[in-house]
Design an enzyme around this catalytic site. Structure first.
Site, mmCIF file in Angstrom:
data_model
loop_
_atom_site.group_PDB
_atom_site.id
_atom_site.type_symbol
_atom_site.label_atom_id
_atom_site.label_comp_id
_atom_site.label_asym_id
_atom_site.label_seq_id
_atom_site.Cartn_x
_atom_site.Cartn_y
_atom_site.Cartn_z
ATOM 1 N N LYS A 59 57.964 21.757 47.716
ATOM 2 C CA LYS A 59 56.533 21.799 47.375
ATOM 3 C C LYS A 59 55.886 23.076 47.896
ATOM 4 O O LYS A 59 55.197 23.779 47.168
ATOM 5 C CB LYS A 59 55.786 20.600 48.001
ATOM 6 C CG LYS A 59 55.859 19.314 47.229
ATOM 7 C CD LYS A 59 54.702 18.363 47.543
ATOM 8 C CE LYS A 59 54.534 18.060 49.003
ATOM 9 N NZ LYS A 59 55.576 17.196 49.576
ATOM 10 N N GLU A 94 46.527 17.509 57.321
ATOM 11 C CA GLU A 94 47.806 18.202 57.468
ATOM 12 C C GLU A 94 48.314 18.099 58.904
ATOM 13 O O GLU A 94 47.531 18.067 59.846
ATOM 14 C CB GLU A 94 47.608 19.691 57.156
ATOM 15 C CG GLU A 94 47.752 20.049 55.713
ATOM 16 C CD GLU A 94 49.194 20.098 55.297
ATOM 17 O OE1 GLU A 94 49.860 21.123 55.487
ATOM 18 O OE2 GLU A 94 49.682 19.080 54.775
ATOM 19 N N ARG A 95 49.627 18.110 59.057
ATOM 20 C CA ARG A 95 50.197 18.281 60.393
ATOM 21 C C ARG A 95 49.982 19.736 60.780
ATOM 22 O O ARG A 95 50.198 20.635 59.970
ATOM 23 C CB ARG A 95 51.700 17.977 60.385
ATOM 24 C CG ARG A 95 52.024 16.550 60.028
ATOM 25 C CD ARG A 95 53.513 16.397 59.714
ATOM 26 N NE ARG A 95 53.793 15.065 59.182
ATOM 27 C CZ ARG A 95 53.645 14.716 57.915
ATOM 28 N NH1 ARG A 95 53.206 15.614 57.045
ATOM 29 N NH2 ARG A 95 53.925 13.493 57.516
#
Length: 477
Positions: free
Chosen positions: A169, A195-196
């Site tokens: 991705k 998001e991390r």
């Protein structure tokens, strides 16, 4: 000038009208004001040095408001003073934000000084009116063969990118940013919702190494931040995108990872606010909240915002309300397949599951439509024959079926492509392939022009002529 000074006085009056905290429940804060109740979306400040930000979400009565904290609420207590900033949450816009990384408040988080040459605009903006919207359906060429041929993207449209971890991705998103910058002189904005922080840092490094950072802006509402911050970070990114579309008249590629986290943050806020949950526990206002964000992504007479959104599908259930509402806004779906990735067929896009609303004869050419249908049909026949091949072997197939398999395998290899952003890993020079070249190659494979060529000659090439060059150079050797 008189109007401007009057507005300034109004803001001053509002900020000099302090409120008092009456309750704190997690991220939800109730505040009492003696007079001049803050309007919806007003930004309130409290805590030491005003470091805790609260956004007004509802007016409970003539003296009380309920808001959501956009920062952690440690240290908040009843009776603390709250100041009304007299303004809403704002985002920095301007050329100064390019190549930088920001949080939901517009603070730089890339260890560089805060940009000075910027203008601040409210994140709560209306979508462009219908009179300004572009009514033409145009194809946006990505330069990636499999997307342009089988799932063409709409200029100013929204595409969903479905895939698990490790199937490419991020590489696909980075390549699209590269092609947008190089071919369309556009701007890319990456918005990380939930998001991390590790992924964000890796993406920043990848983009820097690929040389696409100078025309990219990154905005993050990280996973560990309160739901209010994650809920608003998408609006911050869109405000930046609208500046480049409306003021600089440039095309913008907006990448959102992950749109499901936006819905999830809205669900958390709704639950904290005490709203009655709707189907499967989602917030009753989910459709409205998603539409407020998605409807701002559009083409106008000055430029276009095109969005590619990573979509997490809960428990692979495509009837989940979050997936259903998101699908209704998308004009193309790109599905990444772990099986194709394991076979080394990159980009690992599943050609049979990916589709686009642009794939109609009225928008793409008759030839393009016919070829896309023939390619899908050939690949579908090959998928059906795979079981027979694995059990009985290729020799047991009829000559006609063997020809279908040969065509399909050559098409699969031709639809792979070396990326600019992975040159240092693969050793293959990146290729941008125009739609006409991609269609030409597919057509010649379907008409068996390359049936005597080894499949490897078609693997990781740009245009079909490169296969001829490979064969002739091998013959000469």
């Amino acid at each position: 000038m008189r109007g401007a000074s009057k507005g300034h006085m109004d803001n001053k009056n509002k900020s000099s009208n302090p409120g008092t905290i009456v309750s704190v429940r997690g991220s939800i804060v109730d505040v009492e004001f003696e007079k001049d109740l803050p309007t919806i979306y007003s930004l309130l400040r409290t805590g030491k040095d005003g470091n805790i930000a609260i956004e007004t979400l509802t007016q409970l009565d003539a003296r009380h408001i309920r808001g959501i904290a956009l920062t952690p609420t440690e240290g908040l207590a009843r009776g603390m003073i709250v100041k009304n900033s007299g303004d809403t949450l704002k985002a920095p816009v301007g050329r100064g934000i390019l190549s930088r990384m920001f949080d939901v408040f517009g603070n730089a988080i890339d260890r560089k000084p805060q940009p000075s040459d910027v203008e601040w605009r409210t994140i709560h903006r209306a979508p462009p009116p219908l009179s300004r919207r572009s009514t033409r359906s145009e194809i946006f060429e990505t330069g990636i063969k499999i997307i342009d041929v089988l799932a063409p993207l709409e200029r100013g449209g929204k595409a969903g990118l479905f895939g698990g971890a490790g199937v490419g991705k991020t590489v696909l998103l980075t390549e699209m940013i590269h092609n947008m910058v190089k071919q369309h002189q556009g701007v890319s904005i990456f918005c990380g919702i939930g998001e991390r922080s590790r992924e964000g840092e890796e993406l920043y490094r990848d983009m820097k190494e690929a040389g696409v950072l100078p025309n990219t802006v990154m905005v993050f509402g990280q996973m560990n931040e309160p739901p209010g911050a994650r809920f608003r970070v998408g609006h911050v990114a869109l405000t930046m995108a609208e500046y480049f579309r409306d003021d600089e008249h440039r095309d913008v590629l907006l990448l959102i990872d992950n749109i499901f986290r936006f819905i999830q943050a809205g669900s958390e806020v709704s639950g904290l606010m005490g709203q009655m949950p709707s189907r499967l526990g989602y917030q009753p206002t989910m459709g409205t909240e998603l539409s407020e964000l998605e409807e701002r992504i559009s083409s106008t007479d000055t430029g276009a915002i095109m969005s590619i959104q990573a979509v997490y599908v809960p428990a692979d259930d495509f009837t989940d309300p979050a997936a259903v509402h998101t699908f209704s806004h998308l004009s193309a779906s790109i599905v990444l397949s772990r099986k194709r990735a394991s076979e080394g067929l990159y980009p690992a896009i599943d050609p049979l599951q990916s589709n686009s609303k642009m794939s109609t004869p009225g928008i793409i050419s008759e030839r393009h439509y016919r070829l896309a249908q023939e390619i899908r049909q050939t690949l579908a026949q090959y998928a059906e024959l795979k079981d027979i091949i694995s059990m009985l072997g290729l020799e047991q197939l009829s000559q006609e079926d063997r020809n279908v398999v040969a065509r399909a395998r050559r098409l699969e290899r031709f639809l792979t492509q070396p990326f600019f952003t992975t040159e240092q890993f693969t050793g293959f020079k990146g290729k941008f392939v125009t739609l006409s070249d991609a269609l030409d190659g597919c057509e010649r494979i379907l008409y068996d022009e390359f049936k005597d060529y080894p499949e490897s000659d078609l693997y990781m090439i740009g245009t079909i002529d490169e296969a001829i060059v490979r064969k002739s150079s091998r013959d000469q050797a």
